[in-house]
Scaffold this motif. Structure first.
Motif, PDB file in Angstrom:
ATOM      1  N   ASP A  87       0.548   2.680   4.962  1.00 24.77           N
ATOM      2  CA  ASP A  87       0.437   3.980   5.212  1.00 24.77           C
ATOM      3  C   ASP A  87      -0.533   4.569   4.378  1.00 24.77           C
ATOM      4  N   PHE A  88      -1.885   5.016   4.530  1.00 22.44           N
ATOM      5  CA  PHE A  88      -2.543   5.610   3.809  1.00 22.44           C
ATOM      6  C   PHE A  88      -2.178   6.874   3.066  1.00 22.44           C
ATOM      7  N   ARG A  89      -1.409   7.700   4.010  1.00 19.02           N
ATOM      8  CA  ARG A  89      -0.648   8.888   3.910  1.00 19.02           C
ATOM      9  C   ARG A  89       0.400   8.634   2.969  1.00 19.02           C
ATOM     10  N   THR A  90       0.934   7.624   2.700  1.00 20.97           N
ATOM     11  CA  THR A  90       2.000   7.931   1.392  1.00 20.97           C
ATOM     12  C   THR A  90       1.451   8.534   0.328  1.00 20.97           C
ATOM     13  N   PRO A  91       2.492   9.456  -0.180  1.00 21.31           N
ATOM     14  CA  PRO A  91       2.099  10.250  -1.220  1.00 21.31           C
ATOM     15  C   PRO A  91       1.962   9.546  -2.684  1.00 21.31           C
ATOM     16  N   ASN A  92       0.901  10.038  -3.474  1.00 22.56           N
ATOM     17  CA  ASN A  92       0.610   9.231  -4.391  1.00 22.56           C
ATOM     18  C   ASN A  92       0.264   7.645  -4.210  1.00 22.56           C
ATOM     19  N   PHE A  93      -0.460   7.526  -3.082  1.00 23.68           N
ATOM     20  CA  PHE A  93      -0.850   6.051  -2.639  1.00 23.68           C
ATOM     21  C   PHE A  93      -1.427   5.295  -3.655  1.00 23.68           C
ATOM     22  N   ILE A  94      -2.388   5.571  -4.492  1.00 24.10           N
ATOM     23  CA  ILE A  94      -3.095   4.989  -5.463  1.00 24.10           C
ATOM     24  C   ILE A  94      -2.164   4.542  -6.419  1.00 24.10           C
ATOM     25  N   LEU A  95      -1.722   5.517  -7.196  1.00 21.43           N
ATOM     26  CA  LEU A  95      -0.485   5.290  -8.290  1.00 21.43           C
ATOM     27  C   LEU A  95       0.493   4.355  -7.706  1.00 21.43           C
ATOM     28  N   ARG A  96       0.997   4.554  -6.591  1.00 23.93           N
ATOM     29  CA  ARG A  96       2.177   3.683  -6.290  1.00 23.93           C
ATOM     30  C   ARG A  96       1.488   1.928  -6.082  1.00 23.93           C
ATOM     31  N   PHE A  97       0.266   2.013  -5.567  1.00 26.95           N
ATOM     32  CA  PHE A  97      -0.199   0.754  -5.442  1.00 26.95           C
ATOM     33  C   PHE A  97      -0.384   0.058  -6.779  1.00 26.95           C
ATOM     34  N   ILE A  98      -0.898   0.731  -7.533  1.00 29.18           N
ATOM     35  CA  ILE A  98      -1.197   0.357  -9.003  1.00 29.18           C
ATOM     36  C   ILE A  98       0.142  -0.091  -9.879  1.00 29.18           C
ATOM     37  N   LYS A  99       1.173   0.729  -9.656  1.00 27.95           N
ATOM     38  CA  LYS A  99       2.507   0.676 -10.070  1.00 27.95           C
ATOM     39  C   LYS A  99       3.404  -0.667  -9.474  1.00 27.95           C
ATOM     40  N   GLY A 100       2.953  -0.838  -8.015  1.00 34.84           N
ATOM     41  CA  GLY A 100       3.661  -2.106  -7.500  1.00 34.84           C
ATOM     42  C   GLY A 100       4.904  -1.859  -6.753  1.00 34.84           C
ATOM     43  N   ASP A 101       5.008  -0.642  -6.586  1.00 35.30           N
ATOM     44  CA  ASP A 101       5.888  -0.282  -5.573  1.00 35.30           C
ATOM     45  C   ASP A 101       5.802   0.135  -4.421  1.00 35.30           C
ATOM     46  N   MET A 102       4.590  -0.232  -3.742  1.00 35.60           N
ATOM     47  CA  MET A 102       3.784   0.175  -2.577  1.00 35.60           C
ATOM     48  C   MET A 102       4.650  -0.507  -1.394  1.00 35.60           C
ATOM     49  N   GLN A 103       5.067   0.199  -0.519  1.00 31.30           N
ATOM     50  CA  GLN A 103       6.020  -0.410   0.373  1.00 31.30           C
ATOM     51  C   GLN A 103       4.978  -0.713   1.811  1.00 31.30           C
ATOM     52  N   TYR A 104       4.804  -2.130   1.879  1.00 29.01           N
ATOM     53  CA  TYR A 104       4.193  -2.346   3.175  1.00 29.01           C
ATOM     54  C   TYR A 104       5.294  -2.687   4.270  1.00 29.01           C
ATOM     55  N   PHE A 105       4.981  -2.673   5.520  1.00 26.22           N
ATOM     56  CA  PHE A 105       6.041  -2.788   6.542  1.00 26.22           C
ATOM     57  C   PHE A 105       5.243  -3.800   7.893  1.00 26.22           C
ATOM     58  N   ALA A 106       6.485  -4.313   8.631  1.00 23.83           N
ATOM     59  CA  ALA A 106       5.997  -5.073   9.741  1.00 23.83           C
ATOM     60  C   ALA A 106       5.778  -4.257  10.985  1.00 23.83           C
ATOM     61  N   GLY A 107       4.771  -4.805  12.063  1.00 18.16           N
ATOM     62  CA  GLY A 107       4.710  -3.917  13.252  1.00 18.16           C
ATOM     63  C   GLY A 107       4.128  -5.008  13.985  1.00 18.16           C
ATOM     64  N   ALA A 108       4.533  -4.701  15.493  1.00 11.40           N
ATOM     65  CA  ALA A 108       4.067  -5.250  16.482  1.00 11.40           C
ATOM     66  C   ALA A 108       3.000  -4.641  17.228  1.00 11.40           C
ATOM     67  N   TYR A 109       2.014  -5.036  18.077  1.00 15.82           N
ATOM     68  CA  TYR A 109       1.218  -4.427  18.872  1.00 15.82           C
ATOM     69  C   TYR A 109       0.374  -5.485  19.827  1.00 15.82           C
ATOM     70  N   PRO A 110      -0.310  -5.110  20.834  1.00 14.20           N
ATOM     71  CA  PRO A 110      -0.725  -6.190  21.902  1.00 14.20           C
ATOM     72  C   PRO A 110      -1.884  -7.009  21.090  1.00 14.20           C
TER      73      PRO A 110
END
Length: 372
Positions: free
Chosen positions: A67-90
């Motif tokens: 989710d790009f709307r995650t607070p402090n997205f860039i900092l969290r991505f650099i830090k390495g605690d960015m939460q990815y998730f699984a999803g399903a769609y057609p």
């Protein structure tokens, strides 16, 4: 007439069997998506497709969502605690998206029993709704490809999917060709990566690595992949920007050396030194093991900040020592880099730094001698 009757009976029997055991119509496949030029699409993508014509189901399970709307997205991505998730769609949405991005889609159908198919679907459903929906992304150890390999192995209760073609290549060498047409992106990737990426590549972590290894995987003495298809073949023309090349880097570094201006040299050393500090800090700050212990700080050396400062303030002894330390670091870096694949793209910095440091020492010491 008799042949028509027999054909009719055959189709009736097939229909009855399908209704009696509709799970046999389930198709499980691994989807591999082609590469593109943007940083997030540079290495391709992996997902799992579940198709069941009997129930009218055709959906994709995707472990690479964030989710790009995650607070402090860039900092969290650099830090390495960015939460990815699984999803399903057609699947139709999945295909439309990659048609739009002009990225190829390859499908490998897995030869699994009905029981294993249902077990896999159960695990996939858990992954999009249970406690394991979110996971901390790791570039090598945990990503959309490793998650797919893991869920297949968990269901088969055996490490069937693994890297069969282990060679002497390092993770850095495996990654290196992917940014062939994006020089500065390749340069940045190889400068930010540290010592871990120079380890032997023993894990499957890239989509096409998984695709190639699945083709050689066996389960219960038969190939795990029963069929391989190209669902969409992209007609890609690599995007090549005229300035995005080694020649641009050589031009600017040559210009800095040829100008031979103290302000330009000091500015260059300050920029290089600041980048070195960034590499040091991000290595300690981030949980990404891939960017820890970054030996490129021997090239992008924070000591160059001291060289610029001591020369500007005419501190002769400190300037000499800091310059010698920076030169010694360059020699150590060169010796360490002899067998590294990215030596061919960082050598212009090595030459520029060496020339500027040696010339600075000669000129400065010469002027000091004249003053005396």
């Amino acid at each position: 007439m008799k042949k028509v009757y027999l054909l009719f009976v055959f189709f009736c029997i097939q229909n009855i069997l399908a209704q009696a055991n509709p799970d046999d119509t389930i198709q499980v496949s691994v989807l591999t998506v082609g590469v593109a030029d943007e940083s997030h699409s540079l290495y391709g993508h992996t997902a799992i497709r579940i198709k069941d014509d009997f129930r009218g189901i055709d959906r994709v399970y995707n472990y690479g969502m964030f989710d790009f709307r995650t607070p402090n997205f860039i900092l969290r991505f650099i830090k390495g605690d960015m939460q990815y998730f699984a999803g399903a769609y057609p699947y139709a949405d999945f295909e439309d998206n990659y048609h739009y991005e002009n990225r190829s889609i390859y499908e490998q159908t897995l030869d699994l029993s009905t029981y294993k198919k249902l077990a896999l679907i159960t695990e996939l459903e858990k992954s999009i709704s249970g406690d394991d929906k979110f996971y901390t992304y790791k570039f090598i150890d945990r990503n959309c490809t490793t998650k797919v390999a893991d869920v297949i192995n968990d269901v088969l209760q055996k490490e069937v999917v693994y890297k069969h073609d282990v060679s002497d290549l390092t993770y850095r060498e495996v990654l290196y060709p992917y940014a062939e047409n994006q020089f500065f992106q390749k340069l940045g990737i190889n400068l930010i990566f540290g010592a871990k990426t120079d380890q032997q590549a023993t894990k499957i972590f890239l989509p096409f690595d998984l695709k190639n290894n699945l083709a050689h995987t066996e389960y219960k003495d038969k190939p795990l992949v029963s069929e391989t298809k190209t669902l969409f073949e992209a007609t890609r023309i690599p995007q090549k920007v005229w300035w995005d090349s080694m020649y641009t880097l050589l031009f600017f570094l040559t210009l800095i050396v040829v100008i031979n201006n103290s302000v330009v040299t000091h500015s260059y050393f300050i920029l290089i030194g600041i980048l070195g500090i960034f590499f040091c800090l991000v290595g300690f700050y981030s949980f990404h093991k891939e960017i820890a212990w970054n030996y490129n700080v021997l090239l992008f050396n924070p000591v160059l900040l001291l060289v610029a400062y001591f020369r500007a303030t005419h501190k002769r002894t400190a300037f000499m020592w800091s310059s010698f330390i920076a030169l010694a670091s360059l020699v150590i870096y060169l010796l360490y880099m002899i067998n590294k694949v990215h030596l061919v793209i960082v050598w212009p910095f090595m030459v520029a730094n060496a020339v500027l440091l040696i010339r600075g020492l000669i000129l400065y010491l010469g002027r000091e001698k004249q003053r005396k």
